[in-house]
Design a protein around this motif. Structure first.
Motif, PDB file in Angstrom:
ATOM      1  N   GLU A 118      21.828  13.541  24.268  1.00 41.67           N
ATOM      2  CA  GLU A 118      20.703  12.599  24.210  1.00 41.67           C
ATOM      3  C   GLU A 118      20.671  11.763  22.935  1.00 41.67           C
ATOM      4  O   GLU A 118      19.718  11.002  22.731  1.00 41.67           O
ATOM      5  N   ASP A 119      21.649  11.894  22.080  1.00 44.03           N
ATOM      6  CA  ASP A 119      21.651  11.195  20.795  1.00 44.03           C
ATOM      7  C   ASP A 119      23.030  10.601  20.528  1.00 44.03           C
ATOM      8  O   ASP A 119      24.041  11.262  20.788  1.00 44.03           O
ATOM      9  N   ARG A 120      23.050   9.371  20.001  1.00 46.45           N
ATOM     10  CA  ARG A 120      24.332   8.766  19.654  1.00 46.45           C
ATOM     11  C   ARG A 120      24.224   7.898  18.405  1.00 46.45           C
ATOM     12  O   ARG A 120      23.144   7.426  18.036  1.00 46.45           O
ATOM     13  N   TYR A 121      25.375   7.709  17.803  1.00 44.42           N
ATOM     14  CA  TYR A 121      25.542   6.894  16.604  1.00 44.42           C
ATOM     15  C   TYR A 121      26.423   5.713  17.003  1.00 44.42           C
ATOM     16  O   TYR A 121      27.501   5.910  17.555  1.00 44.42           O
ATOM     17  N   ARG A 122      25.947   4.487  16.786  1.00 48.43           N
ATOM     18  CA  ARG A 122      26.753   3.293  17.073  1.00 48.43           C
ATOM     19  C   ARG A 122      27.130   2.617  15.761  1.00 48.43           C
ATOM     20  O   ARG A 122      26.312   2.552  14.831  1.00 48.43           O
ATOM     21  N   HIS A 123      28.347   2.110  15.721  1.00 45.63           N
ATOM     22  CA  HIS A 123      28.885   1.523  14.490  1.00 45.63           C
ATOM     23  C   HIS A 123      29.635   0.242  14.841  1.00 45.63           C
ATOM     24  O   HIS A 123      30.473   0.238  15.735  1.00 45.63           O
ATOM     25  N   ARG A 124      29.322  -0.820  14.128  1.00 46.01           N
ATOM     26  CA  ARG A 124      30.061  -2.076  14.274  1.00 46.01           C
ATOM     27  C   ARG A 124      30.090  -2.762  12.923  1.00 46.01           C
ATOM     28  O   ARG A 124      29.057  -2.884  12.265  1.00 46.01           O
ATOM     29  N   HIS A 125      31.276  -3.160  12.492  1.00 46.78           N
ATOM     30  CA  HIS A 125      31.351  -3.986  11.296  1.00 46.78           C
ATOM     31  C   HIS A 125      32.541  -4.936  11.384  1.00 46.78           C
ATOM     32  O   HIS A 125      33.498  -4.683  12.102  1.00 46.78           O
ATOM     33  N   ILE A 126      32.430  -6.028  10.648  1.00 47.47           N
ATOM     34  CA  ILE A 126      33.482  -7.041  10.574  1.00 47.47           C
ATOM     35  C   ILE A 126      33.844  -7.208   9.104  1.00 47.47           C
ATOM     36  O   ILE A 126      32.958  -7.370   8.255  1.00 47.47           O
ATOM     37  N   ARG A 127      35.151  -7.162   8.827  1.00 46.18           N
ATOM     38  CA  ARG A 127      35.665  -7.339   7.458  1.00 46.18           C
ATOM     39  C   ARG A 127      36.618  -8.523   7.409  1.00 46.18           C
ATOM     40  O   ARG A 127      37.310  -8.821   8.372  1.00 46.18           O
ATOM     41  N   LEU A 128      36.661  -9.134   6.242  1.00 45.96           N
ATOM     42  CA  LEU A 128      37.647 -10.161   5.936  1.00 45.96           C
ATOM     43  C   LEU A 128      38.178  -9.852   4.544  1.00 45.96           C
ATOM     44  O   LEU A 128      37.402  -9.782   3.581  1.00 45.96           O
ATOM     45  N   LYS A 129      39.472  -9.605   4.463  1.00 44.97           N
ATOM     46  CA  LYS A 129      40.126  -9.286   3.184  1.00 44.97           C
ATOM     47  C   LYS A 129      39.412  -8.155   2.443  1.00 44.97           C
ATOM     48  O   LYS A 129      39.160  -8.228   1.248  1.00 44.97           O
ATOM     49  N   GLY A 130      39.042  -7.116   3.179  1.00 42.21           N
ATOM     50  CA  GLY A 130      38.434  -5.933   2.578  1.00 42.21           C
ATOM     51  C   GLY A 130      36.948  -6.034   2.304  1.00 42.21           C
ATOM     52  O   GLY A 130      36.329  -5.062   1.876  1.00 42.21           O
ATOM     53  N   GLN A 131      36.342  -7.175   2.573  1.00 40.78           N
ATOM     54  CA  GLN A 131      34.913  -7.352   2.329  1.00 40.78           C
ATOM     55  C   GLN A 131      34.160  -7.348   3.651  1.00 40.78           C
ATOM     56  O   GLN A 131      34.512  -8.071   4.588  1.00 40.78           O
ATOM     57  N   VAL A 132      33.109  -6.548   3.726  1.00 47.54           N
ATOM     58  CA  VAL A 132      32.272  -6.493   4.924  1.00 47.54           C
ATOM     59  C   VAL A 132      31.464  -7.796   5.003  1.00 47.54           C
ATOM     60  O   VAL A 132      30.780  -8.175   4.054  1.00 47.54           O
ATOM     61  N   LEU A 133      31.559  -8.458   6.144  1.00 50.53           N
ATOM     62  CA  LEU A 133      30.812  -9.700   6.371  1.00 50.53           C
ATOM     63  C   LEU A 133      29.540  -9.462   7.178  1.00 50.53           C
ATOM     64  O   LEU A 133      28.562 -10.200   7.045  1.00 50.53           O
ATOM     65  N   HIS A 134      29.585  -8.460   8.037  1.00 49.04           N
ATOM     66  CA  HIS A 134      28.453  -8.156   8.914  1.00 49.04           C
ATOM     67  C   HIS A 134      28.588  -6.698   9.361  1.00 49.04           C
ATOM     68  O   HIS A 134      29.701  -6.223   9.562  1.00 49.04           O
ATOM     69  N   PHE A 135      27.448  -6.012   9.523  1.00 50.55           N
ATOM     70  CA  PHE A 135      27.506  -4.670  10.096  1.00 50.55           C
ATOM     71  C   PHE A 135      26.227  -4.337  10.839  1.00 50.55           C
ATOM     72  O   PHE A 135      25.179  -4.950  10.620  1.00 50.55           O
ATOM     73  N   LEU A 136      26.358  -3.380  11.734  1.00 49.35           N
ATOM     74  CA  LEU A 136      25.238  -2.780  12.441  1.00 49.35           C
ATOM     75  C   LEU A 136      25.574  -1.303  12.610  1.00 49.35           C
ATOM     76  O   LEU A 136      26.598  -0.961  13.179  1.00 49.35           O
ATOM     77  N   ILE A 137      24.744  -0.456  12.056  1.00 47.07           N
ATOM     78  CA  ILE A 137      24.872   0.995  12.171  1.00 47.07           C
ATOM     79  C   ILE A 137      23.551   1.469  12.768  1.00 47.07           C
ATOM     80  O   ILE A 137      22.488   1.168  12.221  1.00 47.07           O
ATOM     81  N   GLN A 138      23.610   2.184  13.878  1.00 44.37           N
ATOM     82  CA  GLN A 138      22.366   2.521  14.565  1.00 44.37           C
ATOM     83  C   GLN A 138      22.418   3.931  15.147  1.00 44.37           C
ATOM     84  O   GLN A 138      23.409   4.326  15.738  1.00 44.37           O
ATOM     85  N   TYR A 139      21.324   4.646  14.971  1.00 34.63           N
ATOM     86  CA  TYR A 139      21.131   5.932  15.640  1.00 34.63           C
ATOM     87  C   TYR A 139      20.167   5.689  16.794  1.00 34.63           C
ATOM     88  O   TYR A 139      19.107   5.075  16.614  1.00 34.63           O
ATOM     89  N   GLU A 140      20.544   6.163  17.977  1.00 29.61           N
ATOM     90  CA  GLU A 140      19.742   5.981  19.182  1.00 29.61           C
ATOM     91  C   GLU A 140      19.519   7.322  19.863  1.00 29.61           C
ATOM     92  O   GLU A 140      20.350   8.225  19.761  1.00 29.61           O
ATOM     93  N   THR A 141      18.405   7.414  20.583  1.00 31.62           N
ATOM     94  CA  THR A 141      18.127   8.589  21.404  1.00 31.62           C
ATOM     95  C   THR A 141      17.670   8.125  22.779  1.00 31.62           C
ATOM     96  O   THR A 141      17.269   6.972  22.943  1.00 31.62           O
ATOM     97  N   ILE A 142      17.752   9.017  23.735  1.00 29.53           N
ATOM     98  CA  ILE A 142      17.288   8.676  25.083  1.00 29.53           C
ATOM     99  C   ILE A 142      15.793   8.978  25.185  1.00 29.53           C
ATOM    100  O   ILE A 142      15.343  10.066  24.831  1.00 29.53           O
ATOM    101  N   LEU A 143      15.051   7.990  25.632  1.00 29.31           N
ATOM    102  CA  LEU A 143      13.613   8.135  25.860  1.00 29.31           C
ATOM    103  C   LEU A 143      13.317   7.509  27.218  1.00 29.31           C
ATOM    104  O   LEU A 143      13.640   6.333  27.432  1.00 29.31           O
ATOM    105  N   GLU A 144      12.757   8.295  28.112  1.00 28.61           N
ATOM    106  CA  GLU A 144      12.448   7.842  29.464  1.00 28.61           C
ATOM    107  C   GLU A 144      13.667   7.232  30.148  1.00 28.61           C
ATOM    108  O   GLU A 144      13.599   6.187  30.797  1.00 28.61           O
ATOM    109  N   GLY A 145      14.840   7.856  29.933  1.00 27.88           N
ATOM    110  CA  GLY A 145      16.060   7.451  30.602  1.00 27.88           C
ATOM    111  C   GLY A 145      16.788   6.257  29.998  1.00 27.88           C
ATOM    112  O   GLY A 145      17.775   5.796  30.566  1.00 27.88           O
TER     113      GLY A 145
END
Length: 112
Positions: A16-43
């Motif tokens: 019922e629980d998950r960790y999502r990870h997304r990031h974009i790098r250019l030449k070793g530098q993070v340009l954008h990221f989204l890190i999220q913990y989610e749970t199931i609620l009402e399906g």
């Protein structure tokens, strides 16, 4: 040619629980990221805590089960440091975030 590197994955913490990870790098530098913990609620998968750079700065959004959220800026030197902090925080504290989320604590009336 610009060499962007994107990493995108999800990890199940429990059925019922998950960790999502997304990031974009250019030449070793993070340009954008989204890190999220989610749970199931009402399906449905619902965000509990999210770190991202969506509004042009690194910040954390903490939600309650009614959908209200609290936005907190991250005071880090760059997105690389913010990403590292976000990963560590969610992996270490997701159970606490879930307890707060399910407790229905009202974070205020800040908009989404």
């Amino acid at each position: 040619m610009v060499d962007f590197k994107e990493l995108n994955f999800a990890v199940m913490l429990t059925p019922e629980d998950r960790y999502r990870h997304r990031h974009i790098r250019l030449k070793g530098q993070v340009l954008h990221f989204l890190i999220q913990y989610e749970t199931i609620l009402e399906g449905k998968w619902i965000p509990v805590v999210r770190y991202d750079t969506q509004h042009g700065f690194a910040h954390r959004d903490c939600y309650d089960k009614t959908g209200k959220k609290r936005k907190t800026p991250l005071y880090t030197k760059d997105y690389n440091e913010a990403l590292t902090f976000a990963e560590y925080d969610i992996k270490s504290n997701w159970r606490m975030y879930k307890t707060v989320f399910l407790g229905g604590i009202n974070y205020g009336n800040e908009e989404g």
